[in-house]
Design a protein around this motif. Structure first.
Motif, PDB file in Angstrom:
ATOM      1  N   LEU A 122       0.828  -1.205   0.000  1.00 34.51           N
ATOM      2  CA  LEU A 122       0.000   0.000   0.000  1.00 34.51           C
ATOM      3  C   LEU A 122       0.862   1.255   0.000  1.00 34.51           C
ATOM      4  O   LEU A 122       1.736   1.424   0.860  1.00 34.51           O
ATOM      5  CB  LEU A 122      -0.919   0.011   1.230  1.00 34.51           C
ATOM      6  N   TRP A 123       0.588   2.137  -0.952  1.00 37.72           N
ATOM      7  CA  TRP A 123       1.281   3.421  -1.059  1.00 37.72           C
ATOM      8  C   TRP A 123       0.252   4.529  -1.274  1.00 37.72           C
ATOM      9  O   TRP A 123      -0.850   4.283  -1.780  1.00 37.72           O
ATOM     10  CB  TRP A 123       2.260   3.418  -2.230  1.00 37.72           C
ATOM     11  N   ALA A 124       0.623   5.741  -0.889  1.00 32.65           N
ATOM     12  CA  ALA A 124      -0.250   6.900  -1.090  1.00 32.65           C
ATOM     13  C   ALA A 124       0.617   8.123  -1.347  1.00 32.65           C
ATOM     14  O   ALA A 124       1.799   8.150  -0.988  1.00 32.65           O
ATOM     15  CB  ALA A 124      -1.141   7.126   0.129  1.00 32.65           C
ATOM     16  N   GLY A 149       4.068  14.496  -3.814  1.00 33.29           N
ATOM     17  CA  GLY A 149       3.806  13.631  -4.947  1.00 33.29           C
ATOM     18  C   GLY A 149       3.059  14.443  -5.981  1.00 33.29           C
ATOM     19  O   GLY A 149       1.835  14.556  -5.933  1.00 33.29           O
ATOM     20  N   ASP A 150       3.790  15.048  -6.888  1.00 31.20           N
ATOM     21  CA  ASP A 150       3.236  16.041  -7.812  1.00 31.20           C
ATOM     22  C   ASP A 150       3.029  15.428  -9.193  1.00 31.20           C
ATOM     23  O   ASP A 150       3.994  15.134  -9.904  1.00 31.20           O
ATOM     24  CB  ASP A 150       4.193  17.230  -7.891  1.00 31.20           C
ATOM     25  N   LEU A 151       1.776  15.245  -9.577  1.00 31.77           N
ATOM     26  CA  LEU A 151       1.468  14.667 -10.885  1.00 31.77           C
ATOM     27  C   LEU A 151       1.917  15.540 -12.043  1.00 31.77           C
ATOM     28  O   LEU A 151       2.019  15.069 -13.172  1.00 31.77           O
ATOM     29  CB  LEU A 151      -0.038  14.410 -10.984  1.00 31.77           C
ATOM     30  N   ASP A 182       9.874  15.404  -6.552  1.00 32.94           N
ATOM     31  CA  ASP A 182       8.672  14.609  -6.794  1.00 32.94           C
ATOM     32  C   ASP A 182       8.942  13.178  -6.370  1.00 32.94           C
ATOM     33  O   ASP A 182       9.557  12.399  -7.083  1.00 32.94           O
ATOM     34  CB  ASP A 182       8.278  14.652  -8.272  1.00 32.94           C
ATOM     35  N   GLN A 183       8.448  12.830  -5.170  1.00 34.36           N
ATOM     36  CA  GLN A 183       8.734  11.509  -4.628  1.00 34.36           C
ATOM     37  C   GLN A 183       8.040  10.384  -5.390  1.00 34.36           C
ATOM     38  O   GLN A 183       8.377   9.215  -5.207  1.00 34.36           O
ATOM     39  CB  GLN A 183       8.358  11.467  -3.146  1.00 34.36           C
ATOM     40  N   LEU A 184       7.081  10.725  -6.247  1.00 37.36           N
ATOM     41  CA  LEU A 184       6.433   9.686  -7.046  1.00 37.36           C
ATOM     42  C   LEU A 184       7.420   8.927  -7.924  1.00 37.36           C
ATOM     43  O   LEU A 184       7.149   7.798  -8.337  1.00 37.36           O
ATOM     44  CB  LEU A 184       5.336  10.299  -7.928  1.00 37.36           C
ATOM     45  N   ASN A 185       8.555   9.529  -8.199  1.00 35.95           N
ATOM     46  CA  ASN A 185       9.537   8.879  -9.066  1.00 35.95           C
ATOM     47  C   ASN A 185       9.995   7.528  -8.536  1.00 35.95           C
ATOM     48  O   ASN A 185      10.413   6.666  -9.318  1.00 35.95           O
ATOM     49  CB  ASN A 185      10.746   9.797  -9.273  1.00 35.95           C
ATOM     50  N   LEU A 234       0.707   6.863 -16.771  1.00 33.67           N
ATOM     51  CA  LEU A 234       1.324   5.832 -17.600  1.00 33.67           C
ATOM     52  C   LEU A 234       2.765   5.574 -17.178  1.00 33.67           C
ATOM     53  O   LEU A 234       3.237   4.431 -17.193  1.00 33.67           O
ATOM     54  CB  LEU A 234       1.263   6.239 -19.072  1.00 33.67           C
ATOM     55  N   ARG A 235       3.476   6.616 -16.794  1.00 34.38           N
ATOM     56  CA  ARG A 235       4.851   6.434 -16.331  1.00 34.38           C
ATOM     57  C   ARG A 235       4.910   5.608 -15.058  1.00 34.38           C
ATOM     58  O   ARG A 235       5.864   4.850 -14.839  1.00 34.38           O
ATOM     59  CB  ARG A 235       5.520   7.795 -16.107  1.00 34.38           C
ATOM     60  N   LEU A 236       3.906   5.722 -14.213  1.00 32.36           N
ATOM     61  CA  LEU A 236       3.899   4.998 -12.942  1.00 32.36           C
ATOM     62  C   LEU A 236       3.588   3.509 -13.110  1.00 32.36           C
ATOM     63  O   LEU A 236       4.051   2.678 -12.327  1.00 32.36           O
ATOM     64  CB  LEU A 236       2.864   5.616 -11.991  1.00 32.36           C
TER      65      LEU A 236
END
Length: 312
Positions: A123-125, A155-157, A167-170, A201-203
């Motif tokens: 689980l991630w958020a 976490g910036d889309l 951007d920690q989403l990376n 799509l990148r994620l």
């Protein structure tokens, strides 16, 4: 995409309910069994945290206690394609599922999954506001149950960077198998939607040969419309089924994805949303058939299944 331009959207008029009369049953159950908060303490606990959040973020979902509704749990795909997949035991040689909730607010959807038994490491958020993450841990009293480093902030889309500090989403690029994006798209205009889809799509994981799922919901309409937000002079775009599918197909046809995406399946369903005053109800805002009452606001539930070509 045909578009109607509408007046300032009333959703951005400041709305604040001072009193919470009852906690919806689904959330009350989580508060009791998962967070260990007795029923008689829940209203005071929730209201205190809500007031603190609203002082910093005066959003309608805070002012009206809408964050207490579990939109993901009532999604038509939740049981079979989210909860049950995350509950499956790990199999040797096969990748484990990984769930990400983008724009998680107080993290209520992740807490529902955790309460349903989903392994915390799956689980991630993410959210753009660090204070939402902290308030979520205070609200659910679960700092000892969920890994804090799985709550990515910022976490910036819209970030166009590979730097995790910006951007920690990376850290989840090419790893997500189930991506929840709810109450996000309806905040932005169409050109920004294209950027969000590209980031989704990148994620997504690309090496399994099976469809990856993006799901969620947002304000929609029978006809697409471009609506002035009213809070900052910007606009937001509201989709119907045809423009929503066209958005995803258009991005997938762009050069960076055309030779990578093997198949795309888009499903949408339109509901009405009405305030529920029943103290025994599972939610504060109920879903109904579109236009079943004059009070219904329209909500578009969606599933997007993306299959990447082998070796993409």
């Amino acid at each position: 995409m045909a578009t109607n331009t509408a007046p300032v959207d009333p959703i951005y008029r400041q709305r604040f309910f001072e009193t919470l009369h009852h906690v919806p049953k689904s959330m009350a159950k989580i508060m009791g069994s998962y967070s260990g908060i007795p029923e008689h303490e829940q209203i005071a606990h929730i209201t205190k945290l809500r007031n603190e959040a609203y002082a910093q973020f005066p959003y309608p979902c805070m002012g009206t206690f809408r964050f207490l509704d579990l939109d993901l749990a009532r999604h038509e795909a939740y049981k079979e394609h989210v909860r049950d997949v995350l509950l499956q035991p790990a199999l040797s040689g096969k990748p484990e599922p990984l769930f990400l909730d983008c724009g998680c607010c107080l993290g209520q959807e992740v807490r529902k999954l955790a309460a349903d038994g989903a392994p915390p490491h799956r689980l991630w958020a993410s959210d753009i506001e660090p204070r939402f993450i902290e308030l979520g841990f205070e609200l659910f009293r679960d700092a000892d149950k969920l890994p804090r480093d799985h709550f990515l902030c910022p976490g910036d889309l819209f970030a166009d960077t590979t730097d995790p500090s910006e951007d920690q989403l990376n850290v989840l690029n090419d790893k997500v198998t189930i991506l929840n994006v709810s109450a996000v798209f309806h905040l932005f205009d169409l050109d920004e939607h294209q950027r969000i889809v590209n980031r989704c799509l990148r994620l997504l994981r690309k090496d399994t040969g099976v469809p990856m799922l993006v799901l969620g919901g947002h304000v929609g309409g029978q006809e697409p419309s471009r609506v002035e937000r009213g809070d900052n002079g910007k606009y937001r775009y509201l989709h119907n089924g045809e423009t929503w599918e066209a958005l995803w197909r258009g991005v997938c046809d762009q050069p960076q994805w055309k030779d990578t995406v093997a198949a795309l399946k888009v499903k949408t369903k339109l509901f009405g949303r009405i305030r529920n005053e029943d103290p025994n109800a599972d939610e504060l805002v109920s879903l109904c058939e579109p236009y079943s009452t004059d009070e219904a606001r329209l909500w578009q539930m969606f599933e997007v299944w993306v299959t990447f070509k082998s070796g993409a």
